[in-house]
Design an enzyme around this catalytic site. Structure first.
Site, PDB file in Angstrom:
ATOM      1  N   ALA A  83     -19.751  76.812  52.967  1.00  0.00           N
ATOM      2  CA  ALA A  83     -19.495  78.258  52.879  1.00  0.00           C
ATOM      3  C   ALA A  83     -20.711  78.951  52.276  1.00  0.00           C
ATOM      4  CB  ALA A  83     -18.246  78.519  52.030  1.00  0.00           C
ATOM      5  N   VAL A  84     -21.234  78.407  51.185  1.00  0.00           N
ATOM      6  CA  VAL A  84     -22.439  78.995  50.580  1.00  0.00           C
ATOM      7  C   VAL A  84     -23.658  78.722  51.476  1.00  0.00           C
ATOM      8  CG1 VAL A  84     -23.951  79.009  48.553  1.00  0.00           C
ATOM      9  CG2 VAL A  84     -21.470  78.869  48.253  1.00  0.00           C
ATOM     10  N   GLY A  85     -23.650  77.594  52.166  1.00  0.00           N
ATOM     11  CA  GLY A  85     -24.731  77.301  53.113  1.00  0.00           C
ATOM     12  C   GLY A  85     -24.904  78.435  54.120  1.00  0.00           C
ATOM     13  N   GLY A 116     -25.160  71.845  48.696  1.00  0.00           N
ATOM     14  CA  GLY A 116     -23.853  72.310  48.225  1.00  0.00           C
ATOM     15  C   GLY A 116     -22.884  72.403  49.386  1.00  0.00           C
ATOM     16  N   ASN A 117     -21.959  73.342  49.294  1.00  0.00           N
ATOM     17  CA  ASN A 117     -20.911  73.413  50.325  1.00  0.00           C
ATOM     18  C   ASN A 117     -21.310  74.329  51.486  1.00  0.00           C
ATOM     19  OD1 ASN A 117     -19.590  76.227  49.973  1.00  0.00           O
ATOM     20  ND2 ASN A 117     -19.809  75.444  47.880  1.00  0.00           N
ATOM     21  N   GLU A 127     -28.326  70.840  52.811  1.00  0.00           N
ATOM     22  CA  GLU A 127     -27.756  69.508  52.536  1.00  0.00           C
ATOM     23  C   GLU A 127     -26.298  69.746  52.160  1.00  0.00           C
ATOM     24  OE1 GLU A 127     -29.185  66.521  52.743  1.00  0.00           O
ATOM     25  OE2 GLU A 127     -31.238  67.139  53.187  1.00  0.00           O
ATOM     26  N   CYS A 155     -21.683  63.382  47.486  1.00  0.00           N
ATOM     27  CA  CYS A 155     -21.618  63.941  48.840  1.00  0.00           C
ATOM     28  C   CYS A 155     -21.454  62.863  49.898  1.00  0.00           C
ATOM     29  CB  CYS A 155     -22.866  64.766  49.124  1.00  0.00           C
ATOM     30  SG  CYS A 155     -24.385  63.838  48.901  1.00  0.00           S
TER      31      CYS A 155
HETATM   32  P1  NAD Z   1     -21.985  74.386  43.379  1.00  0.00           P
HETATM   33  O1  NAD Z   1     -20.710  75.105  43.175  1.00  0.00           O
HETATM   34  O2  NAD Z   1     -22.773  73.929  42.202  1.00  0.00           O
HETATM   35  O3  NAD Z   1     -22.867  75.297  44.340  1.00  0.00           O
HETATM   36  C1  NAD Z   1     -24.151  74.932  44.758  1.00  0.00           C
HETATM   37  C2  NAD Z   1     -25.144  76.009  44.421  1.00  0.00           C
HETATM   38  O4  NAD Z   1     -24.824  77.197  45.142  1.00  0.00           O
HETATM   39  C3  NAD Z   1     -25.153  76.390  42.944  1.00  0.00           C
HETATM   40  O5  NAD Z   1     -26.487  76.439  42.502  1.00  0.00           O
HETATM   41  C4  NAD Z   1     -24.464  77.720  42.921  1.00  0.00           C
HETATM   42  O6  NAD Z   1     -24.932  78.548  41.882  1.00  0.00           O
HETATM   43  C5  NAD Z   1     -24.816  78.308  44.263  1.00  0.00           C
HETATM   44  N1  NAD Z   1     -23.816  79.253  44.731  1.00  0.00           N
HETATM   45  C6  NAD Z   1     -22.464  79.154  44.595  1.00  0.00           C
HETATM   46  N2  NAD Z   1     -21.870  80.216  45.168  1.00  0.00           N
HETATM   47  C7  NAD Z   1     -22.848  80.995  45.669  1.00  0.00           C
HETATM   48  C8  NAD Z   1     -22.856  82.239  46.377  1.00  0.00           C
HETATM   49  N3  NAD Z   1     -21.730  82.892  46.676  1.00  0.00           N
HETATM   50  N4  NAD Z   1     -24.046  82.754  46.743  1.00  0.00           N
HETATM   51  C9  NAD Z   1     -25.192  82.109  46.444  1.00  0.00           C
HETATM   52  N5  NAD Z   1     -25.238  80.931  45.774  1.00  0.00           N
HETATM   53  C10 NAD Z   1     -24.082  80.390  45.388  1.00  0.00           C
HETATM   54  O7  NAD Z   1     -21.765  73.071  44.217  1.00  0.00           O
HETATM   55  P2  NAD Z   1     -20.721  72.795  45.382  1.00  0.00           P
HETATM   56  O8  NAD Z   1     -21.005  73.624  46.575  1.00  0.00           O
HETATM   57  O9  NAD Z   1     -19.334  72.729  44.842  1.00  0.00           O
HETATM   58  O10 NAD Z   1     -21.187  71.285  45.689  1.00  0.00           O
HETATM   59  C11 NAD Z   1     -20.337  70.415  46.286  1.00  0.00           C
HETATM   60  C12 NAD Z   1     -20.607  70.339  47.776  1.00  0.00           C
HETATM   61  O11 NAD Z   1     -21.965  69.975  47.957  1.00  0.00           O
HETATM   62  C13 NAD Z   1     -19.804  69.270  48.465  1.00  0.00           C
HETATM   63  O12 NAD Z   1     -19.409  69.732  49.725  1.00  0.00           O
HETATM   64  C14 NAD Z   1     -20.788  68.131  48.607  1.00  0.00           C
HETATM   65  O13 NAD Z   1     -20.501  67.243  49.635  1.00  0.00           O
HETATM   66  C15 NAD Z   1     -22.050  68.880  48.842  1.00  0.00           C
HETATM   67  N6  NAD Z   1     -23.182  68.067  48.458  1.00  0.00           N
HETATM   68  C16 NAD Z   1     -24.066  67.690  49.421  1.00  0.00           C
HETATM   69  C17 NAD Z   1     -25.137  66.880  49.085  1.00  0.00           C
HETATM   70  C18 NAD Z   1     -26.135  66.438  50.086  1.00  0.00           C
HETATM   71  O14 NAD Z   1     -27.171  65.936  49.680  1.00  0.00           O
HETATM   72  N7  NAD Z   1     -25.903  66.618  51.379  1.00  0.00           N
HETATM   73  C19 NAD Z   1     -25.294  66.475  47.766  1.00  0.00           C
HETATM   74  C20 NAD Z   1     -24.387  66.900  46.812  1.00  0.00           C
HETATM   75  C21 NAD Z   1     -23.339  67.707  47.168  1.00  0.00           C
END
Ligand code: NAD
Length: 446
Positions: free
Chosen positions: A203-205, A200-201, A222, A256
């Protein structure tokens, strides 16, 4: 005036401790460590995907407007390939590897053994909601772990389908799907896991990594970022344009590793414009809104964010949009300044800016001044240019000639570096991620 109570991080009925406790009890029986159990789970996952592909394609259409061919190929088919590749090689990957010892330790033998970690957590995003939940799960199961899968709440139909089907097909005492959003994820993150795999993104990472630190849990992150495409003079611009368009507008740009922007050297900036416009028309027709394989933006928040970026340059093709259906046409913007809004963050949608740079030095400097990308793409006929990009830049992956393709090769590690993430997976790299690599030395007493 309507009032609403904000959802707090702890606003959930989920008993995360009970979920993890149940899986820990299963892990303690050691049954998940057996190669036979691992194979059976992977085979069950294969059956699930094969028998329920229509249902899953429908869920992906409901969540993201994905066409059936694209949904099958990039989500179900992708995961089936990962399963097949893993099953074909699992015995080999699990075999202990003999290691050489220094003379002073002899006589003795040594080996390197992969052992399961325990209970792992997979947190998935919405853009490839099935692939990005299940491809990591393939690695977790192959490595003999119990797993909690937390799908994205922004792809609710796919999340519900996975929750229903995984509990029916897999060992329900070893694999749990927890649906939900921030409160549920927060509750899970308070538990101790043996590995956390987050996609995901950034910030949550950071939230995930901070939570993991409390338990010294290793993480794979990721993440995303802006993946550039370097366009070198002398390359076949028509062919490059077709491949850029294919990679960029897949899943309406919500990938991504999608090419984020074109870094066009010299006169390629102008020269590529008609080829990109032609490639968009050839792929999606005069009206992409009617093309069955062209997706939609996941929600209105992302739609509004994206349409606000349309003024960042001169429109070469596209620009049409409709909020009611969350349709945004494949769009190419030219003459985009590095200071333009579209260049400040990962676009994650169907807008492709062309940023002109005078030469290769400027292109390399441009890349190195910014966060390390998840992928760097280049179209060039020059071996010297390839070598410079390889040695003078850093990115999760470097691909010449075919954006996005590296992720479909299971023998290549998939992951980021710096802001684009840490750790890697796919194929044997997944097994490494979800295993502990143990050193074993055996020296006779006499
Ligand atoms: P998303 O909003 O679905 O969030 C990802 C996960 O994090 C979800 O399961 C969500 O419930 C959880 N989450 C959200 N906020 C949270 C919090 N405050 N605390 C704990 N968990 C929380 O997805 P997203 O982040 O919008 O995804 C898009 C991003 O992911 C883009 O930056 C994209 O490039 C990246 N991405 C990376 C890959 C990769 O393989 N490297 C693949 C797909 C997407």
């Amino acid at each position: 005036m309507a009032s609403h109570t904000p959802v707090t991080d702890t606003d959930t009925d989920l008993d995360a401790a009970a979920v993890v406790g149940r899986l820990r009890a299963t892990f303690a029986t050691r049954r998940t460590a057996s190669p036979a159990w691992r194979r059976a789970q992977l085979e069950a996952l294969r059956t699930l995907l094969t028998d329920h592909s229509d249902e899953l394609v429908a869920a992906l259409a409901a969540d993201l407007g994905k066409g059936p061919e694209e949904a099958y190929r990039t989500e179900i088919g992708f995961t089936l390939n990962e399963i097949g590749h893993t099953l074909d090689r699992l015995d080999d990957w699990l075999a202990p590897r003999p290691a050489e010892l220094p003379e002073r330790l002899l006589p003795a033998t040594a080996q390197v053994v992969r052992e399961p970690l325990g209970v792992v957590l997979v947190i998935a995003p919405w853009n490839y909601p099935l692939q990005l939940a299940l491809a990591p799960l393939v690695g977790a199961l192959a490595a003999g772990n119990c797993a909690v899968v937390k799908p994205s709440e922004l792809a609710p139909a796919t999340s519900a389908a996975m929750a229903r089907l995984l509990s029916r097909h897999l060992d329900a005492e070893a694999v749990a799907v927890v649906e939900g959003a921030v409160p549920e994820t927060t509750a899970l993150l308070a538990q101790r896991f043996d590995h956390i795999f987050y996609t995901g993104n950034g910030a949550v990472g950071r939230i995930v990594m901070a939570a993991a630190a409390r338990h010294l849990t290793p993480v794979t992150l990721e993440l995303g970022g802006k993946s550039p495409v370097v366009l070198d003079p002398g390359t076949d611009l028509a062919a490059a344009a077709r491949r850029i368009v294919t990679g960029k507008f897949l899943n309406a740009g919500q990938t991504c590793v999608a090419p984020d922007y074109v870094l066009a050297i010299g006169d390629t900036a102008r020269a590529i414009e008609p080829y990109l416009a032609e490639a968009v028309r050839d792929t999606y027709g005069a009206d992409p809104a009617g093309a069955g394989e062209y997706g939609r933006i996941v929600n209105e928040r992302h739609f509004d964010r994206l349409t606000a970026l349309l003024g960042s340059g001169r429109t070469v093709v596209g620009g049409a949009h409709d909020r009611a259906t969350r349709y945004l046409a494949p769009t190419v913007l030219a003459d985009v300044s590095p200071d333009a809004p579209v260049m400040q963050e990962e676009i994650f949608g169907p807008i492709l800016p062309i940023v002109p740079v005078p030469d290769l030095d400027a292109a390399i400097a441009f890349i190195n001044e910014r966060d390390k990308p998840l992928a760097l793409y280049a179209f060039t006929d020059s071996a010297a240019t390839k070598q410079r990009l390889l040695t003078e830049t850093s990115s999760g992956a470097l691909t010449f000639g075919l954006p996005v393709a590296h992720l479909t090769a299971p023998d290549l590690p998939f992951g980021g570096v710096g802001e684009s993430g840490m750790g890697r997976y796919h194929g044997e790299y997944s097994l490494d991620t979800f295993s502990h690599t143990k050193a074993v030395l055996d020296k006779p007493l006499v």
